[in-house]
Design a protein around this motif. Structure first.
Motif, short mmCIF file in Angstrom:
data_model
loop_
_atom_site.label_atom_id
_atom_site.label_comp_id
_atom_site.label_asym_id
_atom_site.label_seq_id
_atom_site.Cartn_x
_atom_site.Cartn_y
_atom_site.Cartn_z
N ALA A 190 -6.56 -11.68 3.82
CA ALA A 190 -7.18 -11.52 2.40
C ALA A 190 -7.37 -12.78 1.17
N ASP A 191 -8.40 -12.95 0.27
CA ASP A 191 -8.10 -13.24 -1.02
C ASP A 191 -6.98 -12.73 -1.09
N ASP A 192 -7.19 -11.70 -1.93
CA ASP A 192 -6.10 -10.45 -3.03
C ASP A 192 -4.35 -10.58 -2.12
N VAL A 193 -4.72 -11.23 -1.16
CA VAL A 193 -3.32 -10.19 -0.17
C VAL A 193 -2.30 -10.50 -0.93
N VAL A 194 -1.35 -9.02 -0.56
CA VAL A 194 -0.42 -8.86 -1.59
C VAL A 194 0.99 -9.21 -0.33
N ILE A 195 1.93 -9.44 -1.02
CA ILE A 195 3.37 -10.20 0.24
C ILE A 195 4.84 -9.30 -1.10
N GLU A 196 4.97 -8.42 0.20
CA GLU A 196 6.44 -7.92 -1.32
C GLU A 196 7.44 -7.74 -0.33
N THR A 197 8.85 -8.30 -1.08
CA THR A 197 10.10 -8.19 -0.17
C THR A 197 11.36 -7.68 -0.60
N PRO B 252 18.33 -12.73 -4.34
CA PRO B 252 18.27 -13.59 -6.28
C PRO B 252 17.90 -15.27 -6.12
N ASP B 253 16.56 -15.26 -6.91
CA ASP B 253 16.05 -16.22 -8.00
C ASP B 253 14.81 -16.17 -6.60
N HIS B 254 14.42 -15.31 -5.98
CA HIS B 254 13.42 -15.66 -4.43
C HIS B 254 12.09 -14.24 -5.24
N PRO B 255 10.71 -14.41 -5.66
CA PRO B 255 9.81 -13.68 -5.68
C PRO B 255 9.95 -11.92 -4.40
N THR B 256 9.77 -11.09 -5.97
CA THR B 256 10.04 -9.95 -4.69
C THR B 256 7.80 -9.21 -4.75
N ARG B 257 7.76 -10.31 -5.15
CA ARG B 257 5.54 -9.60 -5.41
C ARG B 257 5.34 -11.11 -4.93
N GLU C 121 0.82 -21.22 0.04
CA GLU C 121 1.85 -22.22 -1.24
C GLU C 121 3.55 -21.42 -1.09
N TYR C 122 3.70 -20.37 -1.74
CA TYR C 122 5.43 -19.29 -0.96
C TYR C 122 5.94 -20.10 0.32
N THR C 123 4.94 -19.54 1.00
CA THR C 123 4.92 -19.26 2.21
C THR C 123 5.51 -21.10 2.99
N ARG C 124 4.91 -21.78 2.65
CA ARG C 124 4.96 -23.40 3.09
C ARG C 124 6.09 -23.66 2.69
N ALA C 125 6.78 -23.64 1.39
CA ALA C 125 7.47 -24.23 0.64
C ALA C 125 8.33 -23.35 0.83
N SER C 126 8.81 -21.96 1.52
CA SER C 126 9.81 -21.28 1.53
C SER C 126 10.94 -21.53 3.24
N GLN C 127 9.12 -21.78 3.85
CA GLN C 127 9.90 -21.99 5.62
C GLN C 127 10.35 -23.57 4.94
N ALA C 128 9.90 -24.46 4.42
CA ALA C 128 10.90 -26.14 4.69
C ALA C 128 11.39 -25.85 4.37
N ALA C 129 12.13 -24.85 2.95
CA ALA C 129 13.29 -25.05 2.60
C ALA C 129 14.73 -23.92 3.37
N PHE C 130 14.65 -22.57 4.46
CA PHE C 130 15.04 -22.26 4.69
C PHE C 130 15.61 -22.87 5.65
N PRO C 131 16.98 -22.96 6.39
CA PRO C 131 17.87 -23.74 6.96
C PRO C 131 17.96 -22.77 8.57
N VAL C 132 16.70 -22.16 8.85
CA VAL C 132 16.95 -21.58 10.36
C VAL C 132 15.92 -22.05 11.29
N ARG C 133 15.70 -21.63 12.37
CA ARG C 133 14.60 -21.82 13.35
C ARG C 133 14.52 -20.94 14.31
N PHE C 134 13.94 -20.16 13.82
CA PHE C 134 13.85 -18.51 14.64
C PHE C 134 13.80 -19.04 16.10
#
Length: 137
Positions: free
Chosen positions: A27-34, A39-44, A53-66
């Motif tokens: 949705a245009d007004d989607v909210v993601i909360e964790t 630390p140093d990661h947003p909770t909202r 944008e945040y999801t792409r950057a996080s996935q690229a920087a996270f050194p884990v393959r699921f």
């Protein structure tokens, strides 16, 4: 899409090593909360563009393959657009080759077939230990 279909798509993205979300599922007004974010990661994060944008950057920087998303239990609620999901992600650290898992619980709310709100509770210590960021690792 139903809430289950959206979760299934998210799960497929995790296992394909792709960012969790695509524009058409949000949705245009989607909210993601964790609430228990590391630390140093947003909770909202609010709004489709910021979430993408945040999801792409996080996935690229996270050194884990699921490798697996297992022990999935979906709890229906009185609201057909809201579900609660329990699951466990199994991943391999791409630099060390160490495989570990962590449990999650999420509350998903949809609106008009799109993800409107995702609140995910993570076992952040298990995740930090798996990627070697916990004290003593």
């Amino acid at each position: 899409m139903t809430p289950r279909a959206i979760f299934d798509r998210m799960r497929a993205h995790w296992l394909a090593n792709q960012p969790t979300y695509e524009a058409g599922m949000l949705a245009d007004d989607v909210v993601i909360e964790t609430p228990f974010a590391a630390p140093d990661h947003p909770t909202r994060t609010e709004g489709k563009q910021r979430v993408l944008e945040y999801t792409r950057a996080s996935q690229a920087a996270f050194p884990v393959r699921f490798d697996d998303c297992r022990n999935v239990v979906v709890h229906e609620t009185a609201d057909p657009e809201t579900i609660v999901i329990e699951y466990e992600l199994v991943g391999t650290h791409t630099a060390t080759g160490v495989t570990a898992s962590a449990p999650f619980i999420a509350v998903m709310r949809t609106r008009g077939g799109k993800l409107a709100h995702w609140r995910e509770y993570q076992h952040t210590l298990a995740i930090a230990q798996a990627i070697g960021q916990a004290q003593g690792s």
